[in-house]
Design an enzyme around this catalytic site. Structure first.
Site, PDB file in Angstrom:
ATOM      1  N   LYS A  54      87.487  26.010  52.579  1.00  0.00           N
ATOM      2  CA  LYS A  54      86.377  26.655  51.883  1.00  0.00           C
ATOM      3  C   LYS A  54      86.494  28.180  51.994  1.00  0.00           C
ATOM      4  O   LYS A  54      86.379  28.894  51.016  1.00  0.00           O
ATOM      5  CB  LYS A  54      85.057  26.157  52.469  1.00  0.00           C
ATOM      6  CG  LYS A  54      83.841  26.809  51.847  1.00  0.00           C
ATOM      7  CD  LYS A  54      82.542  26.260  52.387  1.00  0.00           C
ATOM      8  CE  LYS A  54      81.383  27.121  51.895  1.00  0.00           C
ATOM      9  NZ  LYS A  54      80.086  26.678  52.404  1.00  0.00           N
ATOM     10  N   GLU A  56      93.375  27.437  62.059  1.00  0.00           N
ATOM     11  CA  GLU A  56      94.307  26.297  62.078  1.00  0.00           C
ATOM     12  C   GLU A  56      94.969  26.124  60.714  1.00  0.00           C
ATOM     13  O   GLU A  56      96.184  25.921  60.600  1.00  0.00           O
ATOM     14  CB  GLU A  56      93.565  24.995  62.423  1.00  0.00           C
ATOM     15  CG  GLU A  56      93.007  24.933  63.826  1.00  0.00           C
ATOM     16  CD  GLU A  56      91.586  25.485  63.934  1.00  0.00           C
ATOM     17  OE1 GLU A  56      91.196  26.353  63.114  1.00  0.00           O
ATOM     18  OE2 GLU A  56      90.867  25.057  64.856  1.00  0.00           O
ATOM     19  N   GLY A  85      80.878  22.807  54.024  1.00  0.00           N
ATOM     20  CA  GLY A  85      82.200  22.238  54.292  1.00  0.00           C
ATOM     21  C   GLY A  85      82.156  20.724  54.454  1.00  0.00           C
ATOM     22  O   GLY A  85      82.982  19.997  53.891  1.00  0.00           O
ATOM     23  N   ARG A  86      81.188  20.226  55.220  1.00  0.00           N
ATOM     24  CA  ARG A  86      81.132  18.777  55.482  1.00  0.00           C
ATOM     25  C   ARG A  86      80.564  17.986  54.303  1.00  0.00           C
ATOM     26  O   ARG A  86      80.452  16.772  54.368  1.00  0.00           O
ATOM     27  CB  ARG A  86      80.368  18.498  56.771  1.00  0.00           C
ATOM     28  CG  ARG A  86      78.990  19.126  56.851  1.00  0.00           C
ATOM     29  CD  ARG A  86      78.466  19.148  58.278  1.00  0.00           C
ATOM     30  NE  ARG A  86      77.226  19.897  58.429  1.00  0.00           N
ATOM     31  CZ  ARG A  86      77.151  21.203  58.634  1.00  0.00           C
ATOM     32  NH1 ARG A  86      78.246  21.918  58.706  1.00  0.00           N
ATOM     33  NH2 ARG A  86      75.975  21.804  58.763  1.00  0.00           N
ATOM     34  N   GLU A  97      77.528  18.003  63.323  1.00  0.00           N
ATOM     35  CA  GLU A  97      77.589  19.424  62.936  1.00  0.00           C
ATOM     36  C   GLU A  97      76.312  19.806  62.168  1.00  0.00           C
ATOM     37  O   GLU A  97      75.865  20.943  62.233  1.00  0.00           O
ATOM     38  CB  GLU A  97      78.840  19.708  62.088  1.00  0.00           C
ATOM     39  CG  GLU A  97      79.204  21.191  62.036  1.00  0.00           C
ATOM     40  CD  GLU A  97      80.542  21.478  61.356  1.00  0.00           C
ATOM     41  OE1 GLU A  97      80.626  21.367  60.116  1.00  0.00           O
ATOM     42  OE2 GLU A  97      81.508  21.819  62.054  1.00  0.00           O
ATOM     43  N   HIS A 125      87.199  -5.215  71.782  1.00  0.00           N
ATOM     44  CA  HIS A 125      88.110  -5.403  72.913  1.00  0.00           C
ATOM     45  C   HIS A 125      88.278  -4.126  73.716  1.00  0.00           C
ATOM     46  O   HIS A 125      89.235  -3.984  74.476  1.00  0.00           O
ATOM     47  CB  HIS A 125      89.453  -5.928  72.402  1.00  0.00           C
ATOM     48  CG  HIS A 125      89.291  -7.264  71.746  1.00  0.00           C
ATOM     49  ND1 HIS A 125      89.320  -8.447  72.448  1.00  0.00           N
ATOM     50  CD2 HIS A 125      89.000  -7.595  70.459  1.00  0.00           C
ATOM     51  CE1 HIS A 125      89.096  -9.449  71.616  1.00  0.00           C
ATOM     52  NE2 HIS A 125      88.893  -8.959  70.403  1.00  0.00           N
ATOM     53  N   LYS A 150      85.825  30.015  68.465  1.00  0.00           N
ATOM     54  CA  LYS A 150      86.834  30.625  67.575  1.00  0.00           C
ATOM     55  C   LYS A 150      87.078  32.069  67.994  1.00  0.00           C
ATOM     56  O   LYS A 150      88.229  32.522  68.055  1.00  0.00           O
ATOM     57  CB  LYS A 150      86.330  30.641  66.124  1.00  0.00           C
ATOM     58  CG  LYS A 150      86.207  29.296  65.449  1.00  0.00           C
ATOM     59  CD  LYS A 150      85.807  29.516  63.988  1.00  0.00           C
ATOM     60  CE  LYS A 150      85.411  28.221  63.308  1.00  0.00           C
ATOM     61  NZ  LYS A 150      84.877  28.409  61.955  1.00  0.00           N
TER      62      LYS A 150
HETATM   63  O1  F6P Z   1      84.580  25.141  62.275  1.00  0.00           O
HETATM   64  C1  F6P Z   1      83.681  24.452  61.501  1.00  0.00           C
HETATM   65  C2  F6P Z   1      83.973  24.555  60.036  1.00  0.00           C
HETATM   66  O2  F6P Z   1      83.451  25.720  59.524  1.00  0.00           O
HETATM   67  C3  F6P Z   1      83.447  23.341  59.310  1.00  0.00           C
HETATM   68  O3  F6P Z   1      82.117  23.436  59.006  1.00  0.00           O
HETATM   69  C4  F6P Z   1      84.354  23.276  58.142  1.00  0.00           C
HETATM   70  O4  F6P Z   1      84.306  22.027  57.536  1.00  0.00           O
HETATM   71  C5  F6P Z   1      85.681  23.584  58.800  1.00  0.00           C
HETATM   72  O5  F6P Z   1      85.369  24.551  59.774  1.00  0.00           O
HETATM   73  C6  F6P Z   1      86.751  24.078  57.894  1.00  0.00           C
HETATM   74  O6  F6P Z   1      86.394  25.257  57.234  1.00  0.00           O
HETATM   75  P1  F6P Z   1      87.189  25.759  55.986  1.00  0.00           P
HETATM   76  O7  F6P Z   1      87.096  24.731  54.924  1.00  0.00           O
HETATM   77  O8  F6P Z   1      86.536  27.056  55.591  1.00  0.00           O
HETATM   78  O9  F6P Z   1      88.622  25.988  56.400  1.00  0.00           O
END
Ligand code: F6P
Length: 527
Positions: A211, A217, A268-269, A354, A385, A497
């Site tokens: 987003k 990452e 995002g979610r 979240e 199990h 972060k």
């Molecule tokens: O770290 C949390 C978050 O902001 C989530 O809410 C989001 O889904 C994820 O990181 C990834 O964010 P982006 O789509 O901006 O890379």
């Protein structure tokens, strides 16, 4: 008029009194013995989803009081504010309109939708949604027809990974042969390296899903994927990379020319309905993706228009409040009896924890009651199990949420008997949790009276999955609205972060100045 905090409403006090008087001693076995209609009284049908709530610790009194709580907390008004596009994510000054991503174009919907207040204000956004959707689906069809592309690698994390990954796995029966899907989220290089080692640059399409297009990452993985691609002799970034983001400029700066955008009013979610859903569209095709959106839209309409008493997301969200704040249950176990839904628990963890893992109300003041439970689980029958022992005989009561699918996903190739065994296990576990077993010996005694919800789909299709996901989104909205929290921000992920950015160079330099003793000690050992 100042809105009352939920625990200051008369309904909250009445629920507390009801819990003390009878709720805490409620016995499911007696309830079924006394009411032959309990199953139908506490079952609800919503688009594509049937839900049996009858094995929960509720009676008609608690249900009525929970409805009164919803009224006194202005639940319907809060829901309508979301559908009207108000800035309900007030800490970020954003609207929350993922529902718009699955709404049909206005021309088709006009008549049925005319009653929605302020709808006309959302027409420009809806037009943009459909223009982007059409472009994205045309692209998806083009890639699906391109036999040279055999592998699609989605690079993204959180909402840019969990939803698409869960859905692509869940809809495996509908996935076109000839394409393999990979999901890389972790900054741990082992994950990307493990995927890349089986790939060829000229057969691979990388989707950089973020987003913000700033997430550490994803950026690290995207840069490494690009370096790998170029090292393999890959030249055509335009053909082999696509960016899915609200930050199209950053994607272009990265060198990506094929981009699909979305908007800051998509959390995002909640973003698998937007450009972030491209892997799903690539997997199941444009028509399948439109069915997926249509299933979710049907659930939106149910949530928006059904009476609160018959409204499945509302009833689930209120049950969550009843369990969390009155019974004190601190977790919910998610039990999809479908291996296609194996990422369902992980997906729900982000969606609920979240969204509702917040300790302050909308005014920023600490709340004196609990909010999000812990969600956890594994597909059935595997969980049986592993940890079902604790669910049956442990000291804590954990409500379980079963999801079962009447027809096997791969029905035409169903191995004889498997699906029947699977469904029998789901029913038996829910039954055993409730029934328990008397045994004077102690070790073999099952207390029973352990609650569960049982959700049933006819078949796992794009439409039913869309509806099931939207149901969960709205259910999370409901408990968040009762608690008076902002379910749409996620400030809690920021601190770690920032600290990681400080620590990363220290791992090179060995500088531990200003660090606490534990972090300094660990850092030195890790160098
Ligand atoms: O770290 C949390 C978050 O902001 C989530 O809410 C989001 O889904 C994820 O990181 C990834 O964010 P982006 O789509 O901006 O890379």
């Amino acid at each position: 008029m100042k809105k009352l905090r939920c625990d200051q409403t008369p309904a909250w006090a009445a629920l507390q009194a009801h819990f003390e008087a009878s709720g805490k001693n409620f016995d499911l076995r007696q309830a079924f013995a006394q009411d032959e209609q309990r199953f139908s009284r506490f079952s609800l049908t919503a688009p594509h989803v049937f839900a049996d709530l009858s094995k929960n610790l509720i009676d008609t009194d608690s249900r009525a009081l929970l409805l009164a709580l919803a009224q006194q907390c202005g639940l319907a008004q809060q829901r309508d504010a979301m559908f009207a596009g108000e800035l309900i994510n007030h800490t970020e000054q954003r609207a929350v309109m993922h529902f718009l991503l699955r709404k049909p174009p206005l021309a088709q919907a006009e008549r049925a939708q005319a009653a929605i207040k302020n709808e006309a204000n959302l027409a420009p956004e809806l037009a943009q949604v459909h223009a982007t959707l059409d472009a994205m689906l045309a692209y998806a069809e083009q890639v699906r027809g391109d036999a040279a592309i055999t592998d699609i690698v989605n690079i993204g994390i959180g909402g840019s990974d969990l939803g698409p990954q869960m859905a692509v796995l869940a809809l495996d029966e509908f996935v076109t042969a000839g394409k393999r899907f990979h999901f890389v989220s972790n900054v741990d290089g082992d994950e990307l390296a493990g995927v890349l080692k089986g790939l060829k640059a000229d057969g691979t399409l990388f989707l950089i899903a973020s987003k913000t297009f700033t997430t550490a990452e994803t950026m690290a993985n995207a840069h490494s994927a690009k370096a790998w691609f170029e090292a393999q002799g890959g030249r055509d970034i335009g053909r082999h990379f696509a960016g899915l983001t609200t930050n199209v400029a950053a994607a272009q700066a990265f060198g990506i020319t094929t981009t699909f955008g979305f908007w800051d009013w998509v959390g995002g979610r909640y973003s698998l309905w937007s450009a972030i859903g491209l892997p799903i569209a690539l997997a199941i095709g444009a028509a399948g993706y439109r069915e997926f959106l249509a299933g979710a839209h049907a659930m939106d309409e149910h949530f928006r228009t059904a009476d609160l008493a018959d409204n499945l997301p509302v009833q689930l969200g209120l049950l969550d409040v009843w369990y969390r704040n009155f019974h004190g249950f601190s977790s919910r176990s998610i039990a999809p009896y479908s291996s296609a839904l194996r990422r369902w628990p992980a997906y729900l963890q982000q969606l609920e924890m979240e969204s509702n893992g917040k300790r302050v109300g909308s005014d920023g003041q600490p709340l004196p009651f609990e909010t999000s439970p812990v969600l956890w689980g594994e597909p059935g029958t595997n969980g049986q199990h592993a940890y079902f022992q604790m669910l049956h005989q442990g000291t804590s009561v954990v409500p379980v949420e079963f999801v079962a699918v009447k027809q096997a996903a791969h029905a035409p190739h169903d191995l004889p008997g498997h699906h029947t065994k699977l469904l029998a296990n789901a029913l038996a576990q829910a039954q055993a949790l409730m029934r328990g077993k008397d045994d004077a010996g102690g070790h073999r005694h099952f207390p029973g009276n352990r609650p569960s919800t049982f959700m049933l789909l006819e078949r796992l299709t794009p439409a039913s999955l869309g509806a099931l996901i939207a149901l969960q989104e709205h259910r999370v909205f409901v408990s968040g609205a009762i608690w008076g929290i902002n379910s749409f921000d996620q400030w809690g992920v920021e601190l770690g972060k920032v600290l990681a950015r400080d620590i990363e160079p220290r791992l090179q330099s060995g500088d531990v100045s200003g660090l606490d003793g534990s972090t300094a000690g660990l850092l030195q050992r890790l160098r």
